[in-house]
Write an enzyme that holds these catalytic residues in place. Structure first.
Site, PDB file in Angstrom:
ATOM      1  N   LYS A  77       8.167  -0.281   2.445  1.00  0.00           N
ATOM      2  CA  LYS A  77       8.906  -0.979   1.673  1.00  0.00           C
ATOM      3  C   LYS A  77       8.792  -0.168   0.325  1.00  0.00           C
ATOM      4  CE  LYS A  77       4.824  -3.326  -0.700  1.00  0.00           C
ATOM      5  NZ  LYS A  77       3.518  -3.334  -0.327  1.00  0.00           N
ATOM      6  N   HIS A 206      -6.317  -3.262   1.594  1.00  0.00           N
ATOM      7  CA  HIS A 206      -5.719  -2.011   0.453  1.00  0.00           C
ATOM      8  C   HIS A 206      -6.479  -2.872  -0.988  1.00  0.00           C
ATOM      9  CE1 HIS A 206      -2.296  -1.169  -2.313  1.00  0.00           C
ATOM     10  NE2 HIS A 206      -1.845  -0.705  -1.088  1.00  0.00           N
ATOM     11  N   GLU A 280      -2.429   3.762   4.397  1.00  0.00           N
ATOM     12  CA  GLU A 280      -1.119   3.165   4.105  1.00  0.00           C
ATOM     13  C   GLU A 280      -0.198   3.577   3.139  1.00  0.00           C
ATOM     14  OE1 GLU A 280      -1.187  -0.895   7.353  1.00  0.00           O
ATOM     15  OE2 GLU A 280      -1.272  -0.698   4.859  1.00  0.00           O
TER      16      GLU A 280
HETATM   17  C1  LIG Z   1       2.271  -2.197  -0.607  1.00  0.00           C
HETATM   18  C2  LIG Z   1       2.126  -2.305   0.334  1.00  0.00           C
HETATM   19  C3  LIG Z   1       1.094  -0.795   0.806  1.00  0.00           C
HETATM   20  C4  LIG Z   1       1.742   1.045   0.106  1.00  0.00           C
HETATM   21  O1  LIG Z   1       0.825   0.715  -1.025  1.00  0.00           O
HETATM   22  P1  LIG Z   1       1.299   2.120  -2.394  1.00  0.00           P
HETATM   23  O2  LIG Z   1       0.249   1.613  -3.490  1.00  0.00           O
HETATM   24  O3  LIG Z   1       2.475   2.088  -2.703  1.00  0.00           O
HETATM   25  O4  LIG Z   1       0.310   2.750  -1.615  1.00  0.00           O
HETATM   26  C5  LIG Z   1       0.333   0.055   1.845  1.00  0.00           C
HETATM   27  N1  LIG Z   1       0.202  -1.009   2.370  1.00  0.00           N
HETATM   28  C6  LIG Z   1       0.791  -2.445   2.933  1.00  0.00           C
HETATM   29  C7  LIG Z   1      -0.182  -3.502   3.338  1.00  0.00           C
HETATM   30  C8  LIG Z   1       1.267  -2.360   1.324  1.00  0.00           C
HETATM   31  O5  LIG Z   1       1.405  -4.649   1.373  1.00  0.00           O
END
Ligand SMILES: *Cc1c(COP(=O)(O)O)cnc(C)c1O
Length: 414
Positions: A77, A206, A280
């Site tokens: 994303k 996260h 991630e």
């Molecule tokens: C948006 C998102 C990410 C990426 O986050 P960053 O801050 O860009 O590293 C990873 N995992 C999930 C579930 C997300 O929603």
């Protein structure tokens, strides 16, 4: 040199890059390359991106050196540019997808479905069915309704319970208000999974995107350990995956964050040799790899103040100002009005406002920004524009974010 030219060879053959022109850049060659593009497309003066694939490989080296045991699943994303996705795939990254279309775009690169995590804790049933049909067999959840949907449509799917990170207050974009099981919800959710005869293989969190305090990883890893213990107490099969999510910044904060992660993994999971740790990262790989060049399409002088209109803005790439709470900056490239000194070295500067092209006053990109005196048809160049920019721009007022071209380059960092 050797490793970088080897990665260049690998990347040139990857889907998303194959067949496209990739320009090799010397260490400081980016500005020259941007000027070459500008002079070769003088007529339209549309905004464009330069994606430096060499910067992406350098970031991958940095990740691997700092967190050798943590396997990255790039968060699509953040920036789904096909050349970026292809490069990540060629470098062995796995992928975090949040929707059917994101899964499709990764499978289209020839990436095996077992390198995909469907990391959206709340998925539409049709998307779950699709994941089942293509063999994407790992997902996250944080509610019993989600468990029920997965039981119905994809019972072979392995699950990670998404827990709320205890402290994501310092993040630029906290995710805790929307996602993650609360501590007291973990045991009932794990029991619901057991009752549904599904399999939880681990824990995910996260800490929030753009985490500014590296210690949040430590607290989140401690909370994950508590969830692992809860599973053991419930007599469930041993969990074996820890997903530490995203939030990593591509700057000096990364060494702090990675040390904090490593220390926490050691203190909470030190003797668990069967543990697989994944992450991630989105912003980490995308942000600094993209540079955006915009054309000055209008100008107004009010006393000492200089006001410029450019052909991208808040409803386009700079939506990051609103949604991602980003800080952006730009440099002048006066390659029309000052060809002899396009970067305007030594020139007097003025407090300047930079507006986007749409007829909305909200569409203001920068205020109080020091810039030299520029003219219509000069350019402004914005570095670090790869994260949550083109991905979430609109077509408002007829300015189509999705039609902004991306030129590929490969800088040699050595
Ligand atoms: C948006 C998102 C990410 C990426 O986050 P960053 O801050 O860009 O590293 C990873 N995992 C999930 C579930 C997300 O929603």
């Amino acid at each position: 040199m050797g490793s970088s030219s080897k990665s260049l060879q690998t990347i040139l053959g990857t889907p998303g890059v194959r067949g496209k022109r990739v320009t090799a850049l010397s260490k400081d060659g980016l500005t020259d390359f941007i000027q070459t593009i500008i002079f070769s497309k003088q007529e339209t003066k549309e905004p464009f991106y330069v994606l430096d694939l060499g910067a992406v490989t350098t970031l991958m080296d940095r990740w691997t050196r700092a967190l050798p045991t943590v396997r990255p699943y790039y968060a699509v994303k953040c920036n789904p540019d096909p050349a970026l996705l292809g490069t990540m795939a060629a470098m062995g990254s796995s992928f975090d997808c949040a929707s059917r279309a994101e899964i499709e775009s990764i499978l289209a690169l020839g990436v095996s479905p077992d390198r995909i995590i469907f990391a959206n804790p709340c998925k539409a049933e049709s998307h779950i069915k699709y994941a089942a049909s293509v063999g994407v067999n790992l997902t996250t959840f944080d509610s019993s309704d989600e468990i029920e949907k997965i039981r119905k449509w994809h019972p072979k799917c392995a699950l990670l319970i998404r827990i709320k990170a205890p402290d994501d207050g310092g993040a630029r974009c906290p995710l805790g208000p929307k996602y993650g099981a609360l501590p007291e919800e973990v045991a009932p959710l794990l029991q619901a999974v057991q009752a549904a005869r599904l399999t939880v293989i681990g824990v995910s969190f996260h800490v929030g995107s753009g985490a500014t305090n590296s210690r949040v990883y430590q607290r989140a890893i401690a909370a994950a350990k508590t969830a692992f213990n809860t599973a053991t107490q419930l007599g469930m099969p041993r969990m074996r995956v820890l997903n530490i999510g995203g939030g990593f910044m591509p700057n000096t904060q990364f060494s702090e964050a990675s040390s904090s992660v490593k220390a926490a993994l050691q203190s909470y999971f030190g003797n668990d040799s069967g543990l697989t740790v994944i992450a991630e990262p989105g912003r980490f790989f995308a942000e600094s790899a993209f540079t955006l060049a915009t054309n000055i399409i209008g100008k107004r002088i009010r006393g000492e103040l200089r006001e410029y209109w450019i052909n991208d803005g808040i409803y386009g790439s700079m939506n990051c100002l609103l949604y991602d709470h980003a800080n952006i900056t730009c440099k002048a490239l006066a390659c029309t009005s000052n060809r002899a000194n396009p970067t305007c070295k030594g020139a007097r500067t003025y407090s300047s406002t930079v507006f986007g092209p749409t007829c909305d006053a909200l569409d203001t990109v920068l205020t109080g920004h020091q810039l030299p005196e520029l003219q219509v048809n000069d350019w402004l160049v914005f570095p670090n524009m790869g994260a949550y920019t083109a991905a979430s721009g609109s077509n408002f007022n007829g300015f189509h974010t999705s039609s902004i071209l991306t030129y590929l380059a490969f800088s040699d960092s050595n």
